[in-house]
Write a protein that holds these residues in place. Sequence first.
Motif, PDB file in Angstrom:
ATOM      1  N   GLY B 327       0.827  -1.207   0.000  1.00  0.00           N
ATOM      2  CA  GLY B 327       0.000   0.000   0.000  1.00  0.00           C
ATOM      3  C   GLY B 327       0.857   1.250   0.000  1.00  0.00           C
ATOM      4  O   GLY B 327       0.639   2.169  -0.789  1.00  0.00           O
ATOM      5  N   ILE B 328       1.883   1.266   0.859  1.00  0.00           N
ATOM      6  CA  ILE B 328       2.759   2.436   0.948  1.00  0.00           C
ATOM      7  C   ILE B 328       3.481   2.649  -0.377  1.00  0.00           C
ATOM      8  O   ILE B 328       3.522   3.750  -0.913  1.00  0.00           O
ATOM      9  N   LEU B 329       4.036   1.547  -0.922  1.00  0.00           N
ATOM     10  CA  LEU B 329       4.824   1.672  -2.144  1.00  0.00           C
ATOM     11  C   LEU B 329       3.999   2.248  -3.292  1.00  0.00           C
ATOM     12  O   LEU B 329       4.473   3.078  -4.059  1.00  0.00           O
ATOM     13  N   PHE B 330       2.739   1.803  -3.395  1.00  0.00           N
ATOM     14  CA  PHE B 330       1.911   2.325  -4.481  1.00  0.00           C
ATOM     15  C   PHE B 330       1.368   3.708  -4.143  1.00  0.00           C
ATOM     16  O   PHE B 330       1.205   4.543  -5.024  1.00  0.00           O
ATOM     17  N   ALA B 331       1.084   3.932  -2.870  1.00  0.00           N
ATOM     18  CA  ALA B 331       0.400   5.175  -2.499  1.00  0.00           C
ATOM     19  C   ALA B 331       1.320   6.388  -2.601  1.00  0.00           C
ATOM     20  O   ALA B 331       0.854   7.480  -2.931  1.00  0.00           O
ATOM     21  N   ILE B 332       2.624   6.205  -2.335  1.00  0.00           N
ATOM     22  CA  ILE B 332       3.516   7.375  -2.350  1.00  0.00           C
ATOM     23  C   ILE B 332       3.512   8.073  -3.713  1.00  0.00           C
ATOM     24  O   ILE B 332       3.200   9.258  -3.789  1.00  0.00           O
ATOM     25  N   PRO B 333       3.792   7.351  -4.817  1.00  0.00           N
ATOM     26  CA  PRO B 333       3.744   8.082  -6.099  1.00  0.00           C
ATOM     27  C   PRO B 333       2.345   8.618  -6.417  1.00  0.00           C
ATOM     28  O   PRO B 333       2.223   9.731  -6.921  1.00  0.00           O
ATOM     29  N   VAL B 334       1.323   7.820  -6.129  1.00  0.00           N
ATOM     30  CA  VAL B 334      -0.032   8.258  -6.506  1.00  0.00           C
ATOM     31  C   VAL B 334      -0.449   9.489  -5.698  1.00  0.00           C
ATOM     32  O   VAL B 334      -1.151  10.366  -6.196  1.00  0.00           O
ATOM     33  N   SER B 335       0.027   9.558  -4.431  1.00  0.00           N
ATOM     34  CA  SER B 335      -0.416  10.658  -3.578  1.00  0.00           C
ATOM     35  C   SER B 335       0.037  12.009  -4.129  1.00  0.00           C
ATOM     36  O   SER B 335      -0.649  13.008  -3.934  1.00  0.00           O
ATOM     37  N   PHE B 336       1.164  12.028  -4.841  1.00  0.00           N
ATOM     38  CA  PHE B 336       1.602  13.295  -5.426  1.00  0.00           C
ATOM     39  C   PHE B 336       0.638  13.744  -6.520  1.00  0.00           C
ATOM     40  O   PHE B 336       0.392  14.936  -6.689  1.00  0.00           O
ATOM     41  N   LEU B 337       0.073  12.756  -7.228  1.00  0.00           N
ATOM     42  CA  LEU B 337      -0.897  13.106  -8.267  1.00  0.00           C
ATOM     43  C   LEU B 337      -2.213  13.573  -7.659  1.00  0.00           C
ATOM     44  O   LEU B 337      -3.007  14.222  -8.321  1.00  0.00           O
ATOM     45  N   ALA B 338      -2.443  13.208  -6.400  1.00  0.00           N
ATOM     46  CA  ALA B 338      -3.711  13.550  -5.773  1.00  0.00           C
ATOM     47  C   ALA B 338      -3.586  14.739  -4.827  1.00  0.00           C
ATOM     48  O   ALA B 338      -4.493  15.012  -4.050  1.00  0.00           O
TER      49      ALA B 338
END
Lengths: 259, 508
Positions: B327-338
């Motif tokens: 979850g962390i690994l995927f969420a870090i890049p995506v969170s910048f887009l959000a």
Amino acid sequence: MLSIKNLGKVYDDGTRALRDVSFDVEDGEFLIIIGLSGSGKSTLLRCINRLVEPTEGHIIWNGTDITTADSKGLRETRRKIGMVFQHFNLVKRSSVLKNVLAGRLGYTAPALSLINKFSDRDVKRAYEVLERAGILNQAHKRADELSGGQQQRVGISRALMQDPEIILADEPVASLDPVLAHSTLSYLEKINQEQKITVLCSLHYLDLVQRYATKVIGLRDGRLVYEGSGDDIRKMTDAEFKQIYGEDAERVHAGPETH
Amino acid sequence: MNMATDKRKSHNGAAKIPHGIAGIVSLIIPGLGQLIIGEVSRGFILFSSMLSIIVMFIWRIELLAHLQHGIILKFTKALSLKPVFIISMCIGIAGLWLWTAWDAYRIKKIPGYNRLKIFILVITVFFLLGYQIGEINPYKMVTKFPETLKPLSRVLWPWKAAFTHKTDTLSAKAAILSPCGKDTPPPKTQALPDKPYIIADPTCGKLSTMDKDYHLIPGTTLTIKGGNFAPNADTEIWWVDPIGNKFRIRQNGEYIHIKTDSKGSFSMKVIMPYRLMPPSQEGKQIHHIEAIQETQRPGIVINDPLKLAVSRMVETIFMGMIATLFGILFAIPVSFLAARNLMSGSWITKVIYYLTRTIINIIRSIEPLIWALIAVVWVGLGPFAGIIALTFHSVAALTKLYSEAIESIDPGPIEAIKATGANHLQIIIHAVIPQMIPPFISFSIYRWDINVRMSTVIGLVGGGGIGFILIQYIRLLDYRAAGVAVWFIAITVAILDYVSSEIRKRII
């Protein structure tokens, strides 16, 4: 010597923050900028180290034009100009020592700062600066655990770590109570007098201005409306005061002096 | 009266309609009276409340009496099934109806009229309906409570299923021929000097049988003598048929057992049990009678439910950890887009921002249990399905939290570090990252906490972990074994709760 020549700033949204502002600051001066909120004091200070890009005019410092410096030259200029902020702008969750050491970043090789490392000399200096500020025992606390006055001393210490020739102080005491305001300003005064560092400081309270200034400029709607020495300001009439602050302004006092 | 007239005048236009007419109109259609005198929203609210109450009431009657035809038959049937509910609803609706008319008549007439009363009545009637729709039954709750005591006590104190004492088994057998006659009966066993023994007399006999009315016809009574067993200990009597099936003998519905005397001997009579032998069983039919003594000895045996609970709990914790890591690994890049502050530059980034937010919100609004159902179809039963389900939900939840952390970053330190002459990289390392790490760690630990808790239930739908065995034990009605699993879940969640809140307290 720092010369501001015809400085102007128009923000992207069309706000004219500064119009044709010109004045000189001699080395070792304690210059205080007065004016209402929104009169352009912060913009003026930030133009000097180009945190805000001026749109017109020049800033000549020791013969070089800051406004035309490239990014490398700008960083070299910035590291000789310390800055102190109203809200201290510390990294709240980092230690006091780390915050103070950040003042050395302009001198640190990027590779070293990548691993969050500073030289032993810098660390030793940071302790010395903290000792002079009287907060050595707080060095390993988190910055947000300190009181407001102590936090501002951390901010000043960070600026001192830069070996600055100028310190820009943007309303340094506006978040502090009157007693702390005096002790913080007298600390800045001490730095100004002992280390011959030029101080450019924006302030609200006229009695603080009268107490500390060696030179005063007044801004109103981005225009320079007053320029005088420390002695002039101490003799300032209500008419002159209202010229800067507007007709409705009344004098308020910042409380007792601590010394 | 004067004041009332004043008030009426202030509501121009609508005030021309007399109170009486407003009342009568509201008596025909509830709320209409309020509507025509200018109380528009009040009229609509009363009308729609009345309508929904009546529709729901009809629906409940229909449910209660779905076998009956015709309105009257349905109503009487429902009345006979739930008299209190039907009558109180009728009174409530009638009262509400009249009150609505009364309200329309009085609202403009009485200055300072209490406008809230009628809504309290409406809500009361709604709750009356809700009480019935929710099938609430306090009587049943109280009277049936004793039935829960047994499973409840087993769940609360399940350790009998977890541990048992170590036992020693003493046993002895004697052979018996059935029936007598055709073959020679086995010889009588002999009393042994040092080992447990039993002697059956006679050594051949007739098994119990059934007549055609399924009445038991008792077989031969054997006299069993035993010796060299543990003294004063309970001894079970078992029967072993020629095929090797072993079962405890019952007489008069009770398992038979006997207590040995102080020398470890016993003597008893046993009727040969009923046993239907398959026709394929030919030749000499030698049965055995066996006496078994189980004695406790010091030491404890850990039983399967406990072993399983421990291993599944470990599995559960790791499921939670791995799902959190992914979850962390995927969420870090995506969170910048959000993150709004980073994505408000141009319309392209804004489109990406809204797109990411929408997808993330959809994923987040679907419960991990539902993701687990999908994942079980995808990768089959087991912890991997659970990990997939938790990861999906974690990515969405963490992205939301992380992006909000990025949005709330303080620009002050960035400005300050910039002013020291630092370059971009130094600004990120010394001003941005120090501000982001604490919330990132804090949210990640919080999520780990949630994921471990979630992974305990995700097994219910086949996602592996302790929930998997928990639901099996519950379905087998093995409340003790289920209790062991419940205890482990409770202990783990409590520890985790404490640890994660302590860590977060220190970071923030």
